[in-house]
Design an enzyme around this catalytic site. Sequence first.
Site: not given
Length: 279
Positions: A93, A148-150, A161
């Site tokens: 993502l 975001y973009c897990p 993160k």
Amino acid sequence: MLQLDSLLTQPKWRVIDQSTLGSLFEAKQSFAIDDTLCASVGKNSSPATLRSWVHHQTIVLGIQDTKLPHLQEAVSFLHSKGYHVIVRNSGGLAVVLDQDVLNLSLIFPDTEKGIDINRGYDAMVDLISYLLAEYDVTFEAREIVGSYCPGSYDLSINGKKFAGISQRRLRGGIAVQIYLCVSGSGSDRAEIIKQFYERGKGEVQTKISFPTIVPSTMASLSELLHVNLTIPTIMFSVLTTLKKLGGQLETSQLTESELFVYEENMKRMVDRNEKALGM
């Protein structure tokens, strides 16, 4: 402790440093380059390769993001904030790239037996362990919900993160890629992606589950370690680490034959982006 079979212990590393090319170096080029290097490493015309890359003010979308019901409105918002927008040639993502985010690619040959997917991820985790050893800090590799973009290889300190790892396998080569937020505000970057999804999804109930971004779940290494880190400092540590592990380092650029393959891959990236974004 480095495992004996770690992919980091290569006899030779080809090093392609593209971390200082500036704002004219486009992210589309990077994904085309990594695909090119996968092919070269996969057919043993290149040794294992480390490539470093930095792109200014760029949002990289995954293929799934292009399914947002109000994609054009969301992309226009990113443009209004001064970001370039591209769609990469793999899953995942949206992520933020800027002058304080270092991307590293470790590119290995897949063996006849095949390299287990976790072993590829673990090589990058090993590298980050070496980089952070001097700071007396513990980090985890697990999904950080709200980032975001897990993914299962999100890297975090105290639940925040600072990096994400992905993997691409192509033509006998494996590219393990990380985006490492070195400095700047992790939560500010996450806020941009939060607003992107809010505009892109609107009130529509989508079949695809897009992440709900919580900006406070993200931070840069400089913020987490309370140290003013820079990309050149991290790059020096990366190269020193690979050398300590016994690898002979050989700086390089793409060869003439690779440039031909790169042009084909770049055309695919351009075509993909024109189709997905209409630009």
